[in-house]
Design a protein around this motif. Sequence first.
Motif, PDB file in Angstrom:
ATOM      1  N   ASP A   1       0.764  -1.141  -0.056  1.00 20.67           N
ATOM      2  CA  ASP A   1       0.223  -0.106   0.094  1.00 20.67           C
ATOM      3  C   ASP A   1       0.737   1.107  -0.085  1.00 20.67           C
ATOM      4  OD1 ASP A   1      -2.409  -1.414  -0.226  1.00 20.67           O
ATOM      5  OD2 ASP A   1      -2.752  -1.317   2.105  1.00 20.67           O
ATOM      6  N   ILE A   2       1.865   1.238   1.016  1.00 20.46           N
ATOM      7  CA  ILE A   2       2.789   2.585   0.757  1.00 20.46           C
ATOM      8  C   ILE A   2       3.479   2.616  -0.174  1.00 20.46           C
ATOM      9  CG2 ILE A   2       4.687   1.555   1.856  1.00 20.46           C
ATOM     10  CD1 ILE A   2       4.903   4.197   3.479  1.00 20.46           C
ATOM     11  N   ALA A   3       3.772   1.582  -1.031  1.00 21.81           N
ATOM     12  CA  ALA A   3       4.494   1.616  -2.451  1.00 21.81           C
ATOM     13  C   ALA A   3       3.679   2.268  -3.393  1.00 21.81           C
ATOM     14  CB  ALA A   3       5.037   0.073  -2.756  1.00 21.81           C
ATOM     15  N   THR A   4       2.427   1.650  -3.317  1.00 20.61           N
ATOM     16  CA  THR A   4       1.312   2.386  -4.342  1.00 20.61           C
ATOM     17  C   THR A   4       1.078   3.885  -4.211  1.00 20.61           C
ATOM     18  OG1 THR A   4       0.324   0.136  -4.458  1.00 20.61           O
ATOM     19  CG2 THR A   4      -0.995   2.306  -5.203  1.00 20.61           C
ATOM     20  N   ASP A   5       1.061   4.234  -2.809  1.00 19.75           N
ATOM     21  CA  ASP A   5       0.704   5.816  -2.391  1.00 19.75           C
ATOM     22  C   ASP A   5       2.044   6.564  -2.808  1.00 19.75           C
ATOM     23  OD1 ASP A   5      -1.457   4.998  -1.121  1.00 19.75           O
ATOM     24  OD2 ASP A   5      -0.661   4.685   1.063  1.00 19.75           O
TER      25      ASP A   5
ATOM     26  N   PRO B   1       0.935  -3.648 -19.571  1.00 15.26           N
ATOM     27  CA  PRO B   1      -0.512  -4.031 -18.918  1.00 15.26           C
ATOM     28  C   PRO B   1      -1.116  -5.021 -20.124  1.00 15.26           C
ATOM     29  CG  PRO B   1      -0.475  -1.775 -19.477  1.00 15.26           C
ATOM     30  CD  PRO B   1       0.990  -2.590 -19.489  1.00 15.26           C
ATOM     31  N   ASP B   2      -0.723  -5.117 -21.497  1.00 18.07           N
ATOM     32  CA  ASP B   2      -1.243  -5.703 -22.417  1.00 18.07           C
ATOM     33  C   ASP B   2      -0.762  -7.059 -22.782  1.00 18.07           C
ATOM     34  OD1 ASP B   2      -2.902  -3.526 -22.823  1.00 18.07           O
ATOM     35  OD2 ASP B   2      -1.484  -2.357 -24.212  1.00 18.07           O
ATOM     36  N   THR B   3       0.521  -7.248 -22.610  1.00 18.20           N
ATOM     37  CA  THR B   3       1.184  -8.211 -22.900  1.00 18.20           C
ATOM     38  C   THR B   3       1.492  -9.275 -21.522  1.00 18.20           C
ATOM     39  OG1 THR B   3       3.339  -7.423 -23.148  1.00 18.20           O
ATOM     40  CG2 THR B   3       1.922  -7.356 -24.924  1.00 18.20           C
TER      41      THR B   3
ATOM     42  N   GLY C   1       3.059  11.258  -9.307  1.00 15.00           N
ATOM     43  CA  GLY C   1       2.416  11.342 -10.429  1.00 15.00           C
ATOM     44  C   GLY C   1       2.406  10.179 -11.661  1.00 15.00           C
ATOM     45  N   PHE C   2       2.406   9.159 -11.038  1.00 12.60           N
ATOM     46  CA  PHE C   2       2.584   7.940 -11.837  1.00 12.60           C
ATOM     47  C   PHE C   2       1.051   7.104 -11.981  1.00 12.60           C
ATOM     48  CE2 PHE C   2       6.877   8.734 -11.308  1.00 12.60           C
ATOM     49  CZ  PHE C   2       7.486   8.434 -12.522  1.00 12.60           C
ATOM     50  N   GLY C   3      -0.023   7.843 -11.708  1.00 14.93           N
ATOM     51  CA  GLY C   3      -1.162   7.135 -11.451  1.00 14.93           C
ATOM     52  C   GLY C   3      -1.745   6.310 -12.644  1.00 14.93           C
ATOM     53  N   ASP C   4      -1.598   6.652 -13.793  1.00 15.08           N
ATOM     54  CA  ASP C   4      -2.059   5.888 -15.190  1.00 15.08           C
ATOM     55  C   ASP C   4      -0.932   4.651 -15.406  1.00 15.08           C
ATOM     56  OD1 ASP C   4      -3.949   7.871 -15.383  1.00 15.08           O
ATOM     57  OD2 ASP C   4      -2.513   9.020 -16.770  1.00 15.08           O
ATOM     58  N   ASP C   5      -0.221   4.458 -14.643  1.00 14.93           N
ATOM     59  CA  ASP C   5       0.658   2.951 -15.052  1.00 14.93           C
ATOM     60  C   ASP C   5       1.070   2.416 -13.692  1.00 14.93           C
ATOM     61  OD1 ASP C   5       2.384   1.107 -15.994  1.00 14.93           O
ATOM     62  OD2 ASP C   5       3.891   2.509 -16.396  1.00 14.93           O
ATOM     63  N   ARG C   6       0.234   1.301 -13.373  1.00 12.31           N
ATOM     64  CA  ARG C   6       0.329   0.774 -12.091  1.00 12.31           C
ATOM     65  C   ARG C   6       0.453  -0.813 -12.266  1.00 12.31           C
ATOM     66  NH1 ARG C   6      -4.713   3.198  -8.559  1.00 12.31           N
ATOM     67  NH2 ARG C   6      -3.676   1.683  -7.207  1.00 12.31           N
TER      68      ARG C   6
END
Length: 271
Positions: free
Chosen positions: A59-63, A134-136, A69-74
Amino acid sequence: MLIGAGVTVRAVARVVGAGSLQPLPATGRRFGDTRRVRLDEAGPDGLLRLDALACHLQDIATDDYLDAGFGDDRSWVLRRLLVAVGRPAGFDETLDLTTWCSGLGSRWAERSTRLRGTRGAEIDAVALWVHLDPDTGIPRRLADQFEETFGPSAGGRRVGASLLHPPPTNDAGSANWAPRWCDLDVLDHVNNAAYWTAVLEEAATVGLKPPYRAEIEHRTAVGGGEALHTPVCRETDGTLRMWFLNEAGVCASALVGPEPSSGAAARADSL
């Protein structure tokens, strides 16, 4: 070392990612937050369980990632995690968490996290996360922006994605584990924290006496509905080793045991 045309270039040594604890960096990005050990995170002994600790770490890694500013690539998956528990956290204890990037590879990054509690808890962790398309589902090269943001705290430390755990031994005991529906995440894979519930069922029979270390390595994802064979081996020093196997082979492996002679608490004090 490469020498040519009067120029000396030093090759950067690469070490195993999440193979050792790293000190707090003097420079670079550090992200902090506070957590409290809740009722559903503590075991009958009143201490923070490893599966709940793993949730705090992811969770803290994600936060931190979102805050940068990397919210679109998780699209990240855990490859290896090492935890050193010098003094365990107790129920209702408040924890201060500090996390930072401590190593980089071409398609993965190492993240260290330090946890200190108001009642004396001392826990240190380091994890290797692989960046996926995320696609492959194939590991994808880190963007320049990522290295610019998180690279300074790593101080040029380059890490590899090799794994350290041996294969199952012939004398390992036999058991089975069937992940539940609630062990799955949004990718329909068993979440990395869920594996610790199976490990703790085995470790609880002898108890976890600090200082101790806990490691887990992930090789392949496990989907819903898979029943896994889980050989278990107990070593003479009290270390518990456990493997998670499906028909294709080893999916993951875990180790829980006494901290080496240097001691988790001694190492944590120096971080």
